[in-house]
Design a protein around this motif. Sequence first.
Motif, short mmCIF file in Angstrom:
data_model
loop_
_atom_site.label_atom_id
_atom_site.label_comp_id
_atom_site.label_asym_id
_atom_site.label_seq_id
_atom_site.Cartn_x
_atom_site.Cartn_y
_atom_site.Cartn_z
N ALA A 97 26.32 26.79 22.01
CA ALA A 97 25.79 27.51 23.16
C ALA A 97 24.79 28.52 22.60
CB ALA A 97 26.91 28.22 23.92
N ALA A 98 23.52 28.13 22.57
CA ALA A 98 22.53 28.93 21.85
C ALA A 98 21.15 28.77 22.49
CB ALA A 98 22.49 28.52 20.38
N THR A 99 20.99 29.24 23.72
CA THR A 99 19.73 29.08 24.47
C THR A 99 19.19 27.67 24.24
OG1 THR A 99 18.38 30.05 22.68
CG2 THR A 99 19.17 31.54 24.39
N TYR A 100 20.04 26.68 24.46
CA TYR A 100 19.80 25.29 24.09
C TYR A 100 19.31 24.54 25.33
CZ TYR A 100 20.89 21.31 20.95
OH TYR A 100 20.84 20.23 20.11
N SER A 101 18.01 24.47 25.51
CA SER A 101 17.44 23.82 26.70
C SER A 101 17.68 22.31 26.65
CB SER A 101 15.94 24.09 26.80
OG SER A 101 15.69 25.46 27.03
N ILE A 102 18.10 21.75 27.76
CA ILE A 102 18.35 20.31 27.87
C ILE A 102 17.01 19.61 28.04
CG2 ILE A 102 19.50 18.49 29.19
CD1 ILE A 102 21.47 20.67 30.17
N THR A 103 16.69 18.70 27.13
CA THR A 103 15.45 17.92 27.23
C THR A 103 15.77 16.45 26.96
OG1 THR A 103 14.87 18.08 24.86
CG2 THR A 103 14.14 19.89 26.31
N PRO A 104 14.95 15.54 27.48
CA PRO A 104 15.18 14.11 27.21
C PRO A 104 15.21 13.78 25.72
CG PRO A 104 13.60 14.37 29.00
CD PRO A 104 13.82 15.74 28.41
N GLU A 105 14.36 14.43 24.95
CA GLU A 105 14.31 14.17 23.52
C GLU A 105 15.62 14.56 22.84
OE1 GLU A 105 10.43 14.51 25.31
OE2 GLU A 105 12.05 15.98 25.21
N ARG A 106 16.16 15.69 23.23
CA ARG A 106 17.42 16.13 22.64
C ARG A 106 18.60 15.29 23.11
NH1 ARG A 106 15.98 22.54 23.53
NH2 ARG A 106 14.74 22.79 21.61
N GLY A 160 26.85 21.08 31.27
CA GLY A 160 26.06 22.05 32.02
C GLY A 160 25.04 21.39 32.91
N PRO A 161 23.96 22.13 33.20
CA PRO A 161 23.54 23.41 32.62
C PRO A 161 24.38 24.58 33.14
CG PRO A 161 22.04 22.78 34.37
CD PRO A 161 22.98 21.64 34.19
N TYR A 162 24.35 25.68 32.38
CA TYR A 162 25.10 26.87 32.77
C TYR A 162 24.17 28.05 33.06
CZ TYR A 162 24.42 28.40 27.91
OH TYR A 162 23.86 28.77 26.70
N LEU A 163 22.86 27.88 32.82
CA LEU A 163 21.88 28.91 33.17
C LEU A 163 20.53 28.25 33.34
CD1 LEU A 163 21.44 32.04 33.48
CD2 LEU A 163 20.56 32.00 31.14
N LEU A 164 19.83 28.61 34.42
CA LEU A 164 18.45 28.18 34.61
C LEU A 164 17.55 29.36 34.30
CD1 LEU A 164 16.29 26.17 35.49
CD2 LEU A 164 16.67 26.92 37.86
N ASP A 205 12.76 34.05 30.21
CA ASP A 205 13.08 35.34 30.84
C ASP A 205 14.44 35.87 30.42
OD1 ASP A 205 14.57 33.46 32.28
OD2 ASP A 205 13.62 33.91 34.21
N SER A 206 15.39 34.98 30.15
CA SER A 206 16.72 35.43 29.70
C SER A 206 16.63 36.12 28.35
CB SER A 206 17.68 34.23 29.62
OG SER A 206 17.17 33.24 28.74
N GLN A 225 16.31 39.17 37.44
CA GLN A 225 16.52 38.46 38.71
C GLN A 225 16.90 37.02 38.40
OE1 GLN A 225 16.39 40.26 41.66
NE2 GLN A 225 16.17 41.94 40.20
N ASN A 226 18.15 36.83 38.04
CA ASN A 226 18.59 35.51 37.61
C ASN A 226 18.71 34.53 38.77
OD1 ASN A 226 21.13 37.29 38.10
ND2 ASN A 226 21.92 35.18 38.25
N GLU A 227 18.56 33.26 38.44
CA GLU A 227 18.83 32.20 39.40
C GLU A 227 20.34 32.09 39.61
OE1 GLU A 227 16.67 30.49 41.01
OE2 GLU A 227 14.81 30.42 39.87
N PRO A 228 20.79 31.59 40.77
CA PRO A 228 22.23 31.33 40.94
C PRO A 228 22.72 30.36 39.88
CG PRO A 228 21.04 31.12 43.02
CD PRO A 228 20.00 31.22 41.96
N ALA A 229 24.00 30.38 39.63
CA ALA A 229 24.57 29.46 38.64
C ALA A 229 24.24 28.02 39.03
CB ALA A 229 26.08 29.64 38.56
N PRO A 230 23.66 27.25 38.12
CA PRO A 230 23.29 25.87 38.47
C PRO A 230 24.51 24.98 38.61
CG PRO A 230 22.87 26.29 36.15
CD PRO A 230 23.27 27.59 36.74
N LYS A 231 24.37 23.92 39.38
CA LYS A 231 25.44 22.92 39.50
C LYS A 231 25.42 22.03 38.29
CE LYS A 231 25.46 22.81 44.56
NZ LYS A 231 26.76 23.52 44.64
N ILE A 232 26.59 21.60 37.88
CA ILE A 232 26.70 20.75 36.70
C ILE A 232 25.87 19.47 36.91
CG2 ILE A 232 28.28 19.38 35.28
CD1 ILE A 232 28.55 22.44 34.99
#
Length: 278
Positions: free
Chosen positions: A104-113, A121-125, A197-198, A266-273
């Motif tokens: 859990a390390a500001t790990y953005s979900i991408t197709p390549e990864r 997750g995701p757990y934060l947008l 922004d986070s 001004q965070n986004e609401p918690a994203p849906k899994i």
Amino acid sequence: MKLRKVTAASATVFALALTATACGGGDGDNESSGGGKDKITIGIKFDQPGLGQKTPQGYAGFDVDVATYVAKKLGYEENQIEWKEAKSGDRETMLQRGDVDFIAATYSITPEREEKVDFAGPYLLAHQDVLLRADDDKIKSPEDLNSAKLCSVTGSTSAQNVKDKLAPKAQLQPYPTYSACLPGLQNGAVDALTTDDSILAGYASQPQFKGKFKLGGFKMTNENYGIGVKKGSDLKDKINKALEDMVSDKSWDKAVKDNFGPANYQNEPAPKIGDIKS
């Protein structure tokens, strides 16, 4: 370290649990959720205030709070967590080698990864944004960054993306780290700093910078933070359930407020899994 002090006790508890299971007296919780291990190894950032930071008092940040909550749901107490630094370029390798159970390390979900590892997750947008001086009244949109001095961090593409796509006249000022940009932003050597922004909110929330910076709120990209696990790991579904629990019992909201509150993030609401915003 605290973890070393409890190793012997943890081993004793583990041995007793095995005995109870062999006798048919266990309920199977540790085996199903914790994998029968006496510790869990989690990768986080060590140098990102507000998200994942190693301090003299221990480990702190939003990612740390999320990871700790997930670990507890998997059957581990805080003193059974072993934290490992997960630098951006090392994350896939660490998971593939089994160096960590999850990251859990500001790990953005991408197709390549996703070709190399699985994500819960995701757990934060998050979004790419800019950090400005609190009294700045000139930069109100990405286009206003034209002719502005924009901090460009070595190894990051954020500032170059702004110059290429939104503000071609922006003047990129090279700095080695985001931390190094902050004094420059404060004293006027640069006009803005850009990344997620986070991450910006985490830096701005540090006590020494409280009230001195503000987020632009530009939302230039979507960054879906996920928890990385080894490809094919059965932890993915268990972590997803833990993340859902964290949102439903309001622990997620508390973690956002505790770690980003001073920056008025001004965070986004918690994203849906599974809901990945492109």
